[in-house]
Write a protein that holds these residues in place. Structure first.
Motif, short mmCIF file in Angstrom:
data_model
loop_
_atom_site.label_atom_id
_atom_site.label_comp_id
_atom_site.label_asym_id
_atom_site.label_seq_id
_atom_site.Cartn_x
_atom_site.Cartn_y
_atom_site.Cartn_z
N ALA A 1 4.19 -12.38 7.43
CA ALA A 1 4.14 -11.00 6.95
C ALA A 1 5.56 -10.49 6.78
O ALA A 1 6.42 -10.72 7.64
CB ALA A 1 3.38 -10.11 7.92
N LEU A 2 5.84 -9.80 5.66
CA LEU A 2 7.12 -9.17 5.40
C LEU A 2 6.88 -7.68 5.27
O LEU A 2 5.97 -7.24 4.57
CB LEU A 2 7.74 -9.71 4.11
N CYS A 3 7.72 -6.89 5.93
CA CYS A 3 7.52 -5.44 5.98
C CYS A 3 8.87 -4.75 5.75
O CYS A 3 9.82 -4.99 6.50
CB CYS A 3 6.93 -5.05 7.34
N ARG B 1 6.67 -1.09 2.48
CA ARG B 1 6.16 -2.09 1.53
C ARG B 1 5.92 -3.36 2.35
O ARG B 1 6.86 -3.97 2.87
CB ARG B 1 7.15 -2.35 0.41
N ALA B 2 4.66 -3.74 2.49
CA ALA B 2 4.30 -4.88 3.33
C ALA B 2 3.45 -5.86 2.53
O ALA B 2 2.59 -5.45 1.75
CB ALA B 2 3.53 -4.42 4.57
N ARG C 1 17.53 1.53 5.40
CA ARG C 1 16.58 0.51 4.99
C ARG C 1 16.38 -0.44 6.17
O ARG C 1 17.33 -0.91 6.76
CB ARG C 1 17.13 -0.26 3.79
N ALA C 2 15.15 -0.68 6.50
CA ALA C 2 14.82 -1.63 7.57
C ALA C 2 13.85 -2.65 7.04
O ALA C 2 12.94 -2.31 6.30
CB ALA C 2 14.23 -0.91 8.77
N SER C 3 14.08 -3.89 7.35
CA SER C 3 13.15 -4.92 6.93
C SER C 3 12.81 -5.78 8.13
O SER C 3 13.58 -5.90 9.08
CB SER C 3 13.77 -5.79 5.82
N GLY C 4 11.64 -6.37 8.09
CA GLY C 4 11.22 -7.22 9.18
C GLY C 4 10.32 -8.31 8.70
O GLY C 4 9.71 -8.22 7.63
N ALA C 5 10.24 -9.36 9.46
CA ALA C 5 9.33 -10.46 9.14
C ALA C 5 8.63 -10.88 10.42
O ALA C 5 9.23 -10.90 11.49
CB ALA C 5 10.10 -11.63 8.54
N CYS C 6 7.37 -11.21 10.30
CA CYS C 6 6.62 -11.75 11.41
C CYS C 6 5.96 -13.03 10.95
O CYS C 6 5.29 -13.05 9.91
CB CYS C 6 5.55 -10.77 11.89
N SER C 7 6.19 -14.10 11.66
CA SER C 7 5.49 -15.35 11.37
C SER C 7 4.64 -15.71 12.56
O SER C 7 5.01 -15.46 13.71
CB SER C 7 6.50 -16.47 11.07
N ILE C 8 3.48 -16.27 12.27
CA ILE C 8 2.56 -16.62 13.34
C ILE C 8 1.90 -17.93 12.98
O ILE C 8 1.60 -18.21 11.82
CB ILE C 8 1.51 -15.50 13.53
N TYR D 1 0.81 -1.21 0.00
CA TYR D 1 0.00 0.00 0.00
C TYR D 1 0.85 1.27 0.00
O TYR D 1 1.54 1.56 0.97
CB TYR D 1 -0.93 0.00 1.22
N ARG D 2 0.87 2.00 -1.06
CA ARG D 2 1.54 3.30 -1.21
C ARG D 2 2.94 3.30 -0.59
O ARG D 2 3.30 4.20 0.18
CB ARG D 2 0.70 4.42 -0.59
N PRO D 3 3.79 2.30 -0.90
CA PRO D 3 5.10 2.22 -0.23
C PRO D 3 5.95 3.45 -0.51
O PRO D 3 6.01 3.94 -1.64
CB PRO D 3 5.72 0.95 -0.83
N GLY D 4 6.60 3.94 0.53
CA GLY D 4 7.48 5.09 0.39
C GLY D 4 6.79 6.42 0.55
O GLY D 4 7.46 7.46 0.67
#
Length: 538
Positions: A473-475, A465-466, A530-537, A413-416
């Motif tokens: 989920a990757l963000c 950017r997610a 630049r930061a990236s993250g991942a969440c798994s559930i 959704y509208r990244p950046g």
């Protein structure tokens, strides 16, 4: 009113009795302000105060014992409307319901009724009427609230002159009906620009409940009923064990936790799974309404299949709106673009300026953006044609739910872009009780204060950017110094709420019941960060 006690639907879900849920709700809120000891209505804001009187009036109408009306509370609400404070249109919904449904109530004194009528005749119903105010007219929820108030006021007093603009009630009815028909049609075709909002859905329902019960036009009443159905279906599809644990087009920090979400009371009212600890403005209206939620929607809300994937699209991008015949040069259509909060888009801004009265406080902001675009056209410098941080354009929503957790995300959704109140993704797990839920999400803070839009925990200074699929989920964030002074992202991970939690390898993990969540993060410094993250559930 239909009773559905013991009704079995296709999924074999047994639905609770609708009448019993309504009566429980009315009795609970007639005796206590949610979240405070009984009898402390003085803690309610002027905006809320009158809503707490509606359950008392409805109980009396139904022939049940009811506490006396707190007329001082209603007068505080009247004073706020007469001062034309922001969100006065919310309060008008309750005042008009009193006149329509309880005008002959023994709880309502003649003097108070006259005071409400005077306020209705004196109110400013749209941005073009004369008089100073600090009211927001243009967002999606405010548009339908003002138009509904204007229609219902005109119906009550068709031949009276309204003092603010000197027009009759019949004039106001005609003016409002056009806006209402457009708004209902846009929601049913394109969904909500303020998608899945845990607070603004609550406010949309204020207007829709009143239209459903009191609009004289049968087509408007049917459209209102269908739109209430749509909102409740959204809530049912994107809820985990009674909590709207979804991405939100607009959210406040005070509403994100399930126990304090305003729509929790609506869920409790219609299918008995939500909560009554947070003040909801729409739930008292719906509890005193003739509207009944369809059994199919209630069954969806209560069903717990092994796996559910929901994909939905809300709102439109500006270019797609043009392709569908929406033209901002048409004042009636311009309100769609305002509802999506793209007032400053290069193809909308001139029309926004022409529509806005020069005396209104919004005018200088639009004028500044118009001049900004003109400067860039003259100089040939690059500029963003869509600078609205608050824009709620096309939202592609993905939600995945199992009996043990839910993950919801608005995809790519509208990244950046600079952000506002958009809540991009959320994982929810825990038990059935509202205060037993755990929420996990991440954001790029807009400020290090808890207040603000965006704030430390609500929204994003720069939108990431997610993407999400099932339990992952990757963000990704990419932030320039020109966009924000805060060069870090963070995760809301309520460590102590988990049964067990651990931190290792640059991330943290936790489990509650049969659900587990893990968040990982990596970052790199440079001219930009630049930061990236991942969440798994799971």
């Amino acid at each position: 009113m239909t009773t559905t006690a013991g009704t079995a639907v296709a999924t074999h879900t047994v639905l609770p009795d609708s009448d019993a849920l309504r009566l429980d709700f009315l009795r609970h809120w007639a005796s206590a302000l949610p979240g405070t000891p009984a009898g402390q209505e003085a803690h309610a804001s002027p905006r809320q105060a009158v809503f707490l009187q509606l359950p008392r009036l409805e109980l009396a109408r139904l022939g049940h014992d009811a506490p006396p009306l707190d007329e001082d509370a209603v007068r505080r609400s009247l004073a706020s409307v007469n001062e034309r404070v922001d969100c006065a249109d919310f309060t008008m919904a309750a005042l008009l319901r009193i006149l329509y449904r309880y005008a002959d109530s023994p709880l309502l004194s003649a003097a108070l009724k006259q005071g409400i009528e005077r306020t209705v005749l004196d109110f400013k119903y749209w941005i073009h009427e004369p008089g100073q105010d600090v009211m927001c007219f243009w967002t999606e929820n405010h548009q339908i609230l003002f138009a509904t108030a204007e229609l219902l006021a005109g119906q009550l007093f068709p031949d009276r002159t309204f003092t603010n603009n000197g027009q009759t009630g019949r004039w106001h009815m005609e003016h409002a009906t056009t806006a209402i028909r457009h708004w209902l049609g846009w929601r049913l075709r394109y969904g909500f620009s303020e998608w899945l909002s845990n607070c603004y859905y609550d406010e949309d329902l204020l207007a829709l409940a009143n239209l459903h019960d009191f609009a004289q036009d049968p087509a408007v009443r049917r459209g209102a009923a269908r739109t209430i159905d749509l909102i409740l279906f959204d809530v049912a599809l994107h809820s985990y064990r009674g909590a709207l644990g979804a991405t939100h087009g607009r959210a406040y920090m005070r509403d994100i936790l399930p126990a304090v979400s305003p729509v929790s009371a609506v869920a409790q009212l219609f299918w008995g799974q939500g909560g009554l600890t947070r003040m909801s403005l729409s739930a008292p209206l719906l509890a005193s309404s003739e509207y009944c939620a369809p059994d199919a929607i209630r069954a969806v809300a209560l069903d717990r299949p092994e796996e559910v994937e929901v994909r939905a699209r809300h709102s439109l991008n500006v270019e797609d709106a043009f392709a569908r015949g929406l033209d901002p040069a048409n004042p009636e259509h311009l309100l769609f673009f305002w509802g999506a909060q793209v007032r400053h888009h290069e193809r909308v801004v001139e029309h926004s300026l022409a529509y806005t009265p020069p005396t209104h406080y919004l005018y200088p902001r639009i004028s500044a953006w118009r001049d900004h675009f003109a400067f860039h056209r003259r100089t040939g410098k690059a500029y963003d044609p869509d600078p609205d941080a608050s824009a709620d354009t096309q939202a592609d929503v993905y939600t995945y739910r199992t009996p043990d957790f839910q993950l919801s995300c608005v995809q790519d959704y509208r990244p950046g872009k600079v952000g506002f109140q958009q809540h991009i993704w959320q994982a929810t797990l825990g038990g059935d009780a509202p205060d037993d839920k755990i929420v996990v999400y991440s954001s790029h803070p807009g400020t290090e204060e808890l207040r603000g839009r965006p704030s430390y925990w609500t929204g994003n200074a720069v939108l990431p950017r997610a993407v999400a699929y099932k339990g992952l989920a990757l963000c990704f964030h990419w932030v320039s110094p020109q966009q924000s002074r805060l060069w870090y992202t963070h995760a809301f991970f309520p460590w102590r709420r988990f049964d067990e939690a651990a931190e290792a390898g640059g991330g943290c993990s936790g489990g509650r019941g049969t659900g587990t969540s893990r968040c990982d993060r990596c970052a790199r410094r440079g001219g930009r960060r630049r930061a990236s993250g991942a969440c798994s559930i799971r």
